[in-house]
Each structure stands twice: as C-alpha cells, then as structure tokens.
Design a protein around this motif. Structure first.
Motif, PDB file in Angstrom:
ATOM      1  N   LEU A  24      42.267  67.795  30.546  1.00 53.89           N
ATOM      2  CA  LEU A  24      41.735  68.896  29.739  1.00 53.89           C
ATOM      3  C   LEU A  24      42.541  70.185  29.923  1.00 53.89           C
ATOM      4  O   LEU A  24      42.461  71.099  29.104  1.00 53.89           O
ATOM      5  CB  LEU A  24      40.269  69.162  30.099  1.00 53.89           C
ATOM      6  CG  LEU A  24      39.273  68.051  29.738  1.00 53.89           C
ATOM      7  CD1 LEU A  24      37.846  68.558  29.825  1.00 53.89           C
ATOM      8  CD2 LEU A  24      39.543  67.523  28.340  1.00 53.89           C
ATOM      9  N   GLU A  25      43.282  70.279  31.022  1.00 56.12           N
ATOM     10  CA  GLU A  25      44.082  71.486  31.251  1.00 56.12           C
ATOM     11  C   GLU A  25      45.420  71.441  30.505  1.00 56.12           C
ATOM     12  O   GLU A  25      46.159  72.413  30.489  1.00 56.12           O
ATOM     13  CB  GLU A  25      44.335  71.696  32.753  1.00 56.12           C
ATOM     14  CG  GLU A  25      43.072  71.883  33.601  1.00 56.12           C
ATOM     15  CD  GLU A  25      42.279  73.139  33.238  1.00 56.12           C
ATOM     16  OE1 GLU A  25      42.900  74.187  33.009  1.00 56.12           O
ATOM     17  OE2 GLU A  25      41.029  73.058  33.152  1.00 56.12           O
ATOM     18  N   GLU A  26      45.710  70.310  29.878  1.00 57.45           N
ATOM     19  CA  GLU A  26      46.904  70.216  29.032  1.00 57.45           C
ATOM     20  C   GLU A  26      46.808  71.215  27.886  1.00 57.45           C
ATOM     21  O   GLU A  26      45.709  71.581  27.481  1.00 57.45           O
ATOM     22  CB  GLU A  26      46.945  68.817  28.388  1.00 57.45           C
ATOM     23  CG  GLU A  26      48.049  67.903  28.854  1.00 57.45           C
ATOM     24  CD  GLU A  26      47.965  66.579  28.082  1.00 57.45           C
ATOM     25  OE1 GLU A  26      48.339  66.583  26.901  1.00 57.45           O
ATOM     26  OE2 GLU A  26      47.513  65.582  28.670  1.00 57.45           O
ATOM     27  N   ARG A  27      47.953  71.622  27.321  1.00 57.79           N
ATOM     28  CA  ARG A  27      47.918  72.546  26.178  1.00 57.79           C
ATOM     29  C   ARG A  27      47.245  71.900  24.977  1.00 57.79           C
ATOM     30  O   ARG A  27      46.419  72.498  24.316  1.00 57.79           O
ATOM     31  CB  ARG A  27      49.334  72.994  25.795  1.00 57.79           C
ATOM     32  CG  ARG A  27      49.988  73.997  26.712  1.00 57.79           C
ATOM     33  CD  ARG A  27      49.330  75.384  26.629  1.00 57.79           C
ATOM     34  NE  ARG A  27      49.379  75.977  25.304  1.00 57.79           N
ATOM     35  CZ  ARG A  27      50.457  76.512  24.752  1.00 57.79           C
ATOM     36  NH1 ARG A  27      51.578  76.551  25.426  1.00 57.79           N
ATOM     37  NH2 ARG A  27      50.429  77.021  23.545  1.00 57.79           N
ATOM     38  N   ASN A  28      47.613  70.666  24.661  1.00 55.22           N
ATOM     39  CA  ASN A  28      47.105  69.999  23.461  1.00 55.22           C
ATOM     40  C   ASN A  28      46.536  68.624  23.803  1.00 55.22           C
ATOM     41  O   ASN A  28      47.119  67.611  23.442  1.00 55.22           O
ATOM     42  CB  ASN A  28      48.233  69.835  22.441  1.00 55.22           C
ATOM     43  CG  ASN A  28      48.853  71.155  22.043  1.00 55.22           C
ATOM     44  OD1 ASN A  28      48.147  72.089  21.676  1.00 55.22           O
ATOM     45  ND2 ASN A  28      50.165  71.232  22.122  1.00 55.22           N
ATOM     46  N   PRO A  29      45.391  68.561  24.527  1.00 51.45           N
ATOM     47  CA  PRO A  29      44.864  67.245  24.894  1.00 51.45           C
ATOM     48  C   PRO A  29      44.475  66.472  23.635  1.00 51.45           C
ATOM     49  O   PRO A  29      43.979  67.058  22.672  1.00 51.45           O
ATOM     50  CB  PRO A  29      43.633  67.583  25.739  1.00 51.45           C
ATOM     51  CG  PRO A  29      43.215  68.936  25.295  1.00 51.45           C
ATOM     52  CD  PRO A  29      44.479  69.652  24.911  1.00 51.45           C
ATOM     53  N   PRO A  30      44.719  65.155  23.614  1.00 50.09           N
ATOM     54  CA  PRO A  30      44.334  64.366  22.428  1.00 50.09           C
ATOM     55  C   PRO A  30      42.816  64.231  22.308  1.00 50.09           C
ATOM     56  O   PRO A  30      42.088  64.516  23.246  1.00 50.09           O
ATOM     57  CB  PRO A  30      44.982  63.011  22.692  1.00 50.09           C
ATOM     58  CG  PRO A  30      45.211  62.943  24.159  1.00 50.09           C
ATOM     59  CD  PRO A  30      45.365  64.345  24.653  1.00 50.09           C
ATOM     60  N   ILE A  31      42.376  63.834  21.119  1.00 51.64           N
ATOM     61  CA  ILE A  31      40.955  63.588  20.884  1.00 51.64           C
ATOM     62  C   ILE A  31      40.780  62.089  20.692  1.00 51.64           C
ATOM     63  O   ILE A  31      41.439  61.485  19.835  1.00 51.64           O
ATOM     64  CB  ILE A  31      40.455  64.345  19.635  1.00 51.64           C
ATOM     65  CG1 ILE A  31      40.477  65.858  19.910  1.00 51.64           C
ATOM     66  CG2 ILE A  31      39.057  63.889  19.227  1.00 51.64           C
ATOM     67  CD1 ILE A  31      40.111  66.707  18.710  1.00 51.64           C
ATOM     68  N   SER A  32      39.916  61.507  21.516  1.00 57.33           N
ATOM     69  CA  SER A  32      39.659  60.073  21.410  1.00 57.33           C
ATOM     70  C   SER A  32      38.750  59.780  20.215  1.00 57.33           C
ATOM     71  O   SER A  32      37.742  60.454  20.006  1.00 57.33           O
ATOM     72  CB  SER A  32      38.999  59.595  22.717  1.00 57.33           C
ATOM     73  OG  SER A  32      38.411  58.338  22.512  1.00 57.33           O
ATOM     74  N   LEU A  33      39.140  58.777  19.420  1.00 57.30           N
ATOM     75  CA  LEU A  33      38.303  58.324  18.303  1.00 57.30           C
ATOM     76  C   LEU A  33      38.055  56.834  18.523  1.00 57.30           C
ATOM     77  O   LEU A  33      38.807  55.986  18.031  1.00 57.30           O
ATOM     78  CB  LEU A  33      39.004  58.551  16.960  1.00 57.30           C
ATOM     79  CG  LEU A  33      39.288  59.989  16.528  1.00 57.30           C
ATOM     80  CD1 LEU A  33      39.964  60.004  15.153  1.00 57.30           C
ATOM     81  CD2 LEU A  33      38.024  60.827  16.475  1.00 57.30           C
ATOM     82  N   PRO A  34      36.986  56.484  19.283  1.00 55.84           N
ATOM     83  CA  PRO A  34      36.820  55.079  19.710  1.00 55.84           C
ATOM     84  C   PRO A  34      36.540  54.111  18.565  1.00 55.84           C
ATOM     85  O   PRO A  34      36.777  52.908  18.698  1.00 55.84           O
ATOM     86  CB  PRO A  34      35.643  55.157  20.681  1.00 55.84           C
ATOM     87  CG  PRO A  34      34.942  56.435  20.384  1.00 55.84           C
ATOM     88  CD  PRO A  34      35.956  57.377  19.833  1.00 55.84           C
ATOM     89  N   ASN A  35      36.066  54.625  17.446  1.00 51.68           N
ATOM     90  CA  ASN A  35      35.694  53.721  16.350  1.00 51.68           C
ATOM     91  C   ASN A  35      36.646  53.741  15.163  1.00 51.68           C
ATOM     92  O   ASN A  35      36.365  53.149  14.127  1.00 51.68           O
ATOM     93  CB  ASN A  35      34.280  54.073  15.877  1.00 51.68           C
ATOM     94  CG  ASN A  35      33.265  53.883  16.985  1.00 51.68           C
ATOM     95  OD1 ASN A  35      33.109  52.781  17.513  1.00 51.68           O
ATOM     96  ND2 ASN A  35      32.610  54.967  17.386  1.00 51.68           N
ATOM     97  N   GLN A  36      37.742  54.461  15.355  1.00 52.71           N
ATOM     98  CA  GLN A  36      38.679  54.602  14.231  1.00 52.71           C
ATOM     99  C   GLN A  36      39.522  53.327  14.070  1.00 52.71           C
ATOM    100  O   GLN A  36      40.083  52.829  15.042  1.00 52.71           O
ATOM    101  CB  GLN A  36      39.580  55.812  14.479  1.00 52.71           C
ATOM    102  CG  GLN A  36      40.679  56.015  13.457  1.00 52.71           C
ATOM    103  CD  GLN A  36      40.129  56.277  12.050  1.00 52.71           C
ATOM    104  OE1 GLN A  36      39.110  56.956  11.915  1.00 52.71           O
ATOM    105  NE2 GLN A  36      40.759  55.718  11.047  1.00 52.71           N
ATOM    106  N   SER A  37      39.623  52.866  12.854  1.00 52.50           N
ATOM    107  CA  SER A  37      40.454  51.696  12.575  1.00 52.50           C
ATOM    108  C   SER A  37      41.934  52.044  12.697  1.00 52.50           C
ATOM    109  O   SER A  37      42.358  53.144  12.370  1.00 52.50           O
ATOM    110  CB  SER A  37      40.169  51.205  11.154  1.00 52.50           C
ATOM    111  OG  SER A  37      41.254  50.447  10.685  1.00 52.50           O
ATOM    112  N   SER A  38      42.713  51.106  13.214  1.00 47.79           N
ATOM    113  CA  SER A  38      44.148  51.336  13.350  1.00 47.79           C
ATOM    114  C   SER A  38      44.929  50.910  12.116  1.00 47.79           C
ATOM    115  O   SER A  38      46.152  51.017  12.081  1.00 47.79           O
ATOM    116  CB  SER A  38      44.696  50.581  14.572  1.00 47.79           C
ATOM    117  OG  SER A  38      44.168  51.122  15.747  1.00 47.79           O
ATOM    118  N   ASP A  39      44.249  50.414  11.115  1.00 46.74           N
ATOM    119  CA  ASP A  39      44.939  50.023   9.885  1.00 46.74           C
ATOM    120  C   ASP A  39      45.483  51.256   9.170  1.00 46.74           C
ATOM    121  O   ASP A  39      44.822  52.282   9.118  1.00 46.74           O
ATOM    122  CB  ASP A  39      43.978  49.306   8.923  1.00 46.74           C
ATOM    123  CG  ASP A  39      43.480  48.005   9.528  1.00 46.74           C
ATOM    124  OD1 ASP A  39      44.116  47.535  10.495  1.00 46.74           O
ATOM    125  OD2 ASP A  39      42.450  47.517   9.058  1.00 46.74           O
TER     126      ASP A  39
END
Lengths: 308, 308
Positions: A24-39
């Motif tokens: 969380l102390e990173e400048r631009n931490p990613p946002i997890s999207l656990p249900n997002q399709s990878s298609d």
C-alpha cells in the motif's frame, strides 16, 4: 482515469470484491479484481500535456494456467507525453490492445480503447497508424469524476491523508459522500464540484499546477524526473528561501502583537535581500520551497472559492 | 503610505489643490501641494520585508527664496530593506527629519516621523540610535486604506488602467467609490475590502507576491534590480515556456470543440517536455513567463474570492 461506470454497465468490468493489493505504500498499488474475466483486453489511456497515464487489466498467471479465466489486477503506468514512443512500445510489448495469447495486428477482436485528455485528439492518428485502432474519446471531466467516485465508494484504503510521509486512512461515509470538491492536479489544475455520478460542475482551476512546479524545479535544480524532485523536496528547508512573518517583524514583536511568527509571508521572498545566486542554494531547499509555494497556492485558490 | 487623514486632521498637511505634477509617465511622479507650509519636516516611512518606501514633503525652491513658505511636492523614494544604511544616509543628507536650514541633531523641533510595516518594529532601535527619534508606529492596513482613498478622491490621474504600457485614466465616481477591493502587492499580497474611511477588512491574501516573482527572477535570470526585471518582461515571449490549450489538444481540435486555443493551461508547463536547460532560455522569456504566472494568479485569487 477511465469511464468505469460505462465499462461496468456494458459488462466489460466486474468490480465485485475490488480492493487495493500489493504494497500500500507503493506510489501506484494495483487494484485486485477477483471476478474479472481475462478474456479480451482492457486498456484505457489519458494523454495530458505532461504525462500519459495507462490503466490496464492484467489477468493472474495462476488463474490462466488453471484454466480459470477470472481474477487479476488493474495496473497503473505513466509515461512522459514527450516520450509517446515508449508508451506505444509498452502497449505493443504487453499486448494490451489484443489480450493475451492473441495475435497482434488483428482488429476483428473485442478491442476497447477508451481515451481522454487533449492528447487523445492530438495523437489519434498515431494510434491509428501504429495499431490500426481508433481512440474512443470520452469526456475527461466525466471520467475523472466517475473514477473518483469508484475509488471513494469501492476501495476503502484509497482515501487517506498524508502527513510527513505517513498515510492515515479516511473513512468515507457513503451517505454523506456528496457534494465534495475534486481537485485534479495535472500540468494545470481543475476543481470540480461533485454532486453524484455524472452530476458535477467544473467550478474553477488554475494555471499554476504540477507543470509550473516541476517546470521550475527542472530549471532551478536540473532534476529531470518528477520522483527525484519529490524526494529532494522531502530533504530541504524552505526557510532558507521563504520569508515568514518573523523575518519582517522580528520574533519579539510577533509575541507582543500576537502574530503567528511562522506564517509564510512571501515564497522565495528571502532571495531578494540575499547576495546568493542560484548555484549557492541547495537543490533540496529549492525543491522544498517550490513544493510549499504551489501546494499552498492550490489550497488557497480552493479555500477562497469555498469560504469567501 | 502614511496616515494622511491624521496628518491633515492635525493641521500638518494641507491637501487643497493637490495634484500630480511632473512627467505622468514617470514611475513615481510627485504630488504637488500648493498650499502646504514648508515649516518643519514631513517624512513618513513604510519598512516592508523587501522595500523601504519614503514619502516626504519638499518645499519649492522659489517659494523659499521669495519668502513665501508655502508650496512644494510630496516625493516618493524607495530603498531595498537590505540596504537600510542607504536609506538612513538619504534621510540625513536631505535633512528630512528636521526641515530645511535647521540643524541636524536637535530633537526639540516639531519632528513627525510616522512609520508602518514590520520593519518599523524591527528597526526602531536603529532610528533611535542614529537620529534620536522614536518611530510613531501606525497600523499598516489603516494607512494603506487612507492613502488609497486619498489618491482615489483627490488625485484624478492616479486612477488608470495600463495596457501594453499605455495609461488610460479611470474616472472615479465619488458617489459610488465604496466598497472597493484594494489589492496591496508587496513581498506578499493583502486583499482589503474598503467600505469607507477607516472602514475596511482584510479579506484574504497570498504568499505568492512580488517577493516570489522577483525572487524567482533573480534566481532564473540573475537580474538584481526590479526595474531591470520589468523591462526584460516587456521584451519576452511567454509561449516559449507556457503550455496553452492549443499545445495539449492541437489547434484543429480547439476550433472544432470551441476551446480557446490561447488559454494558459500551465505556467512553465512547456519546460517539462523540453530538453533545454536553464541556460538555453532567454532571460526575457523567463521574465515574461514569471510576470504572467504570478499576476494572473493574484487576479485569480481575487476573482475566486469575489465570484465564488
């Protein structure tokens, strides 16, 4: 920021369970999207006067390898607008336009490429030539507001105050979220009164923004990376260059008259009475003075606006 | 500016027939006071963080020689606060504290020495030691307002607009003079709502003032005199460094979208995408950019305040 509402509405984005992940102390931490399709591919871009900001979805490696095509992160990357080529190369190398495992060059796929910022107009032809895609240009203000609402509503730790480098989370009440004032600092600054989703008004702005601060920092300190400037600014002493009330009146008078001795009277004001030239000042002190001059100024333009 | 009301009230100043005299295009043209007595000395001083401003009465030579002890000019002179010694020497040489033909050193005369500014406190002891006089410290805001009212009411040509170096007089209606907003630009800036004589309120201010502009000018261009900076700023082109809307969107898009192509988006914003370093820029262009950045900013802080 991309028009998340629209993408969610169109079934492109599944925001359920969205949360910050990684450090969380990173400048631009990613946002997890656990249900997002990878298609398919999900990429959006904002091309401003100074920076190009990309946001894209990166599917989890393990999800891919286990045949489950869901789960991954929204990732944020930026490039200097003057280095558009690096950005284009990044998009090509990471196959951000066509999804994983799919051939680059095919335009018959479900390519979504939303874009905002003045550069979305200025550089539309470059993207067309290079990738054969048209930019789907969205209203910048609209997408900024949607993005801010998304963060405030769905990602708890994205709301925080920062004091001496330390983050303190702010609990955002969903009942009392609106109205709020969104201050969008880019090269210049826009101030937007947000009353709800798609309900907003640009109430003011200023030409003294990030471009002014870092432009002057480049000229005064020679530093060429914004992160270097920020780091410098944390190590300096603004009282070497700034004139405070005590400098004008003397400390005793401040005490007697009840004046705040440390109030900033004039940014860079001490330079006038000094025989020093630019090379006699430390880069750290110059950076700190620039940072306080222009962040206070932005705060003041807002404050004057809200509390006349 | 000195507390003229008080001096007039106390019979020290005769303002009847006051008018600007000499060359109106001068920076500080004197004010003729045809009925003012030449007896005694009239001096007042404002000691700010950057400049010391003197105003004093100088009796006409011919009036003196003809035995008529009336008529003369209010004259305005300034010194850098860091060069207090030069100011003290000027006061001594011109016998501003004791009147003409009278001995320096005598303190039994009708000496009036009004002073304002933080320096009036800070340097009070210096004046005591050097001249044996105490400074009669007046409230700075009060005297600024009184001085502005004096100019607006009694000196027609002191109200003017200035465009491309050309002055255009403004007719000030005495019936509708109040309220007005007085923007007092020193090292920092104070904004004062004036509702009448001695009726005023400091409504806001900013730390980005003359000290910031000239401080940065000293660092960026090496010029050490404020007048040199002003002259430089008249010869430069701010578009070398400033980012305007056209630079972000392209000119065609501005036309299509109805955007003002020339609107200033980010002061110094063009520096970010440039490979030039400080020595590659012309002093004139740097000066012009500084002038527009900070004068627009002051105007904006005021505007946000008046029209929220």
């Amino acid at each position: 920021m991309t028009n998340l509402d629209e993408m969610e509405y169109n079934g492109l984005l599944d925001l359920e369970g969205a949360e910050l992940c990684g450090d969380l102390e990173e400048r631009n931490p990613p946002i997890s999207l656990p249900n997002q399709s990878s298609d398919g591919a999900l990429l959006a871009v904002d091309i401003g006067g100074t920076l190009i900001k990309l946001v894209y979805f990166e599917g989890n490696e393990d999800a891919m390898s286990h045949g489950r095509a869901t789960g991954g992160q929204l990732r944020f990357v930026k490039f200097q607008t003057s280095r558009l080529d690096e950005c284009l190369e990044f998009i090509r190398l990471n196959r951000l336009l066509y999804g994983r495992g799919l051939d680059t060059g095919s335009t018959s796929l479900n390519v979504k490429f939303k874009a905002t910022g003045g550069g979305a107009f200025k550089f539309a032809d470059v993207f067309k030539e290079k990738f054969g895609v048209s930019l789907d240009k969205l209203d910048e203000m609209d997408t900024v507001v949607t993005g801010a609402n998304f963060l405030l509503k769905k990602i708890p730790n994205e709301s925080f105050t920062c004091m001496h480098g330390k983050r303190t989370p702010v609990v955002v009440s969903q009942q009392n979220l609106f109205p709020y004032l969104l201050v969008n600092i880019g090269s210049g600054v826009s101030m937007i009164k947000v009353m709800g989703n798609r309900k907003f008004e640009r109430v003011t702005g200023t030409h003294i923004g990030g471009g002014t601060m870092f432009g002057l920092a480049k000229l005064l300190t020679g530093c060429t990376r914004y992160d270097d400037f920020l780091q410098l600014s944390q190590q300096g002493d603004n009282l070497v260059l700034d004139l405070i009330v005590k400098d004008i009146c003397g400390e005793l008078v401040c005490l007697k008259q009840g004046l705040s001795a440390s109030t900033l009277a004039s940014s860079f004001g001490k330079v006038l009475s000094s025989r020093r030239k630019l090379s006699d000042y430390k880069a750290e002190d110059l950076a700190t003075t620039l940072l306080s001059a222009f962040t206070y100024n932005i705060a003041q333009v807002i404050y004057s606006f809200i509390y006349p």
